[in-house]
Scaffold this active site. Structure first.
Site, PDB file in Angstrom:
ATOM      1  CG  HIS A 135      -2.054   0.904   1.201  1.00 15.29           C
ATOM      2  ND1 HIS A 135      -2.361   1.683   0.105  1.00 15.29           N
ATOM      3  CD2 HIS A 135      -2.996   1.195   2.146  1.00 15.29           C
ATOM      4  CE1 HIS A 135      -3.446   2.392   0.379  1.00 15.29           C
ATOM      5  NE2 HIS A 135      -3.852   2.121   1.601  1.00 15.29           N
ATOM      6  CD  GLN A 138      -2.380   4.948   4.800  1.00 17.51           C
ATOM      7  OE1 GLN A 138      -3.458   4.846   4.258  1.00 17.51           O
ATOM      8  NE2 GLN A 138      -2.129   5.894   5.703  1.00 17.51           N
ATOM      9  CG  ASP A 226      -3.807  -1.850   8.882  1.00 13.46           C
ATOM     10  OD1 ASP A 226      -4.936  -1.346   9.064  1.00 13.46           O
ATOM     11  OD2 ASP A 226      -3.450  -2.344   7.791  1.00 13.46           O
TER      12      ASP A 226
HETATM   13  N1  NVA Z   1      -4.376  -3.728   5.726  1.00 13.17           N
HETATM   14  C1  NVA Z   1      -5.660  -3.123   5.427  1.00 13.17           C
HETATM   15  C2  NVA Z   1      -5.477  -1.717   4.982  1.00 13.17           C
HETATM   16  C3  NVA Z   1      -6.749  -0.984   4.683  1.00 13.17           C
HETATM   17  C4  NVA Z   1      -6.512   0.419   4.188  1.00 13.17           C
HETATM   18  C5  NVA Z   1      -6.392  -3.948   4.390  1.00 13.17           C
HETATM   19  O1  NVA Z   1      -5.740  -4.364   3.405  1.00 13.17           O
HETATM   20  O2  NVA Z   1      -7.572  -4.208   4.555  1.00 13.17           O
HETATM   21  N1   CP Z   2      -6.173   3.829   4.549  1.00  7.55           N
HETATM   22  C1   CP Z   2      -6.914   3.541   3.470  1.00  7.55           C
HETATM   23  O1   CP Z   2      -6.425   3.166   2.418  1.00  7.55           O
HETATM   24  O2   CP Z   2      -8.252   3.737   3.660  1.00  7.55           O
HETATM   25  P1   CP Z   2      -9.416   3.295   2.673  1.00  7.55           P
HETATM   26  O3   CP Z   2      -9.491   1.794   2.716  1.00  7.55           O
HETATM   27  O4   CP Z   2     -10.638   3.922   3.262  1.00  7.55           O
HETATM   28  O5   CP Z   2      -9.110   3.782   1.297  1.00  7.55           O
END
Ligand code: NVA
Ligand code: CP
Length: 308
Positions: A135, A138, A226
């Site tokens: 990600h 982020q 997270d």
């Molecule tokens: N680790 C989480 C991040 C969400 C922004 C997911 O992948 O669901």
């Molecule tokens: N942190 C993040 O990516 O949030 P969303 O899943 O709301 O996009």
């Protein structure tokens, strides 16, 4: 020159530093303006970003849309399920068609191989809005938040608690590129991707793995967690039970540096991975971090479109 942004390494440390600086400058220049008003130079006037979502999103969706508006361009949202991609049109053909219609593509998907395939067949820049593996967008916002709160990145002491997920992988990648220390506190069997760890170490970051949450947090200037179960993960009782010792609560925060900051990419599962006391407390910078998604995404878009 246009660039894909599938990982932080696509940009590298120098570009990441430039992205953070540009984000801070643009943020300062538009303080107290209406949020939809374009920046004075409107550098992406006439440009359109297509956003493909195969998973839920609040921050990524809104921040990219607002980022494009503030840069003078616009964005369109494609819920994958309501497109032909959702009925089996290939990723390659989707990439070819979108490349004729829009200037850049952002995608949130599951299998990282899918975004690599999209990038391979697209003639326009492709941006990673989250995969099961990483990600990176982020983490640009996270680094911006850390710098804004007065920390230099080289030599920073960061702790990550809980699941070794996509966000953890990208933070580890950042540790290598920006030369900081990240101590991962999490249960056996839920470690971050070994490839990310090896590459970050080779690049000069310090990555320490421990199953002891206190050891991970001791003296840390930034504490990050997270969700214990990411989108698309099976989760289950055993998984959640293994995460319990890694909850970020007042007792654990007390072992960090006295002025340590708490980060969470959100959405939070309150009183699971973090207590209300910590996320709503004075050390939490999660709302700055969420806002910074807009400012960080602007830098990512500018770089991807060859304007940074
Ligand atoms: N680790 C989480 C991040 C969400 C922004 C997911 O992948 O669901
Ligand atoms: N942190 C993040 O990516 O949030 P969303 O899943 O709301 O996009």
């Amino acid at each position: 020159m246009a660039h894909d942004f599938l990982s932080l390494s696509d940009a590298g440390g120098d570009v990441l530093a430039a992205m953070i600086n540009d984000a801070m400058d643009r943020k300062a220049a538009r303080k107290a303006w209406p949020k939809g008003q374009p920046d004075a130079d409107a550098p992406l006037a006439g440009h359109v970003l297509a956003m493909i979502f195969e998973k839920n999103s609040t921050r990524t969706r809104v921040s990219f849309d607002m980022a494009m508006r503030q840069l003078g361009g616009s964005a369109l949202i494609m819920e994958a399920g309501s497109t032909q991609l959702g009925r089996g049109e290939t990723v390659a053909d989707t990439a070819r068609v979108l490349s004729r219609m829009v200037d850049a593509i952002m995608i949130r998907t599951d299998d990282h191989a899918k975004i690599e395939e999209l990038a391979h067949y697209a003639d326009v820049p492709v941006i990673n809005g989250l995969t099961d593996l990483s990600h990176p967008c982020q983490i640009v916002a996270d680094l911006l938040t850390v710098v804004e709160h007065g920390h230099a990145l080289p030599g920073l002491q960061m702790a990550w608690l809980g699941d070794g997920n996509n966000v953890a992988n990208s933070l580890i990648e950042a540790a290598g590129l920006m030369k900081f220390t990240i101590r991962i506190g999490g249960p056996a069997g839920y470690e971050p991707d070994p490839g990310f760890i090896a590459r970050a170490r080779a690049a000069g970051g310090e990555v320490i793995l421990t199953q002891n949450p206190q050891e991970a947090v001791a003296g840390a200037q930034v504490v990050v967690t997270d969700t214990w179960v990411s989108m698309g993960q099976a989760g289950g009782e055993q998984h959640v039970a293994a995460m319990q010792p890694y909850q970020v609560n007042a007792a654990l925060m007390a072992t960090a540096a006295p002025d340590a900051k708490f980060l969470h990419c959100l959405p939070a599962h309150r009183n699971e991975e973090v207590t209300d006391g910590v996320i709503d407390g004075p050390q939490s910078v999660v709302w700055d971090e969420a806002e910074n998604r807009i400012h960080a995404q602007k830098s990512v878009l500018l770089w991807s479109l060859g304007k940074l």
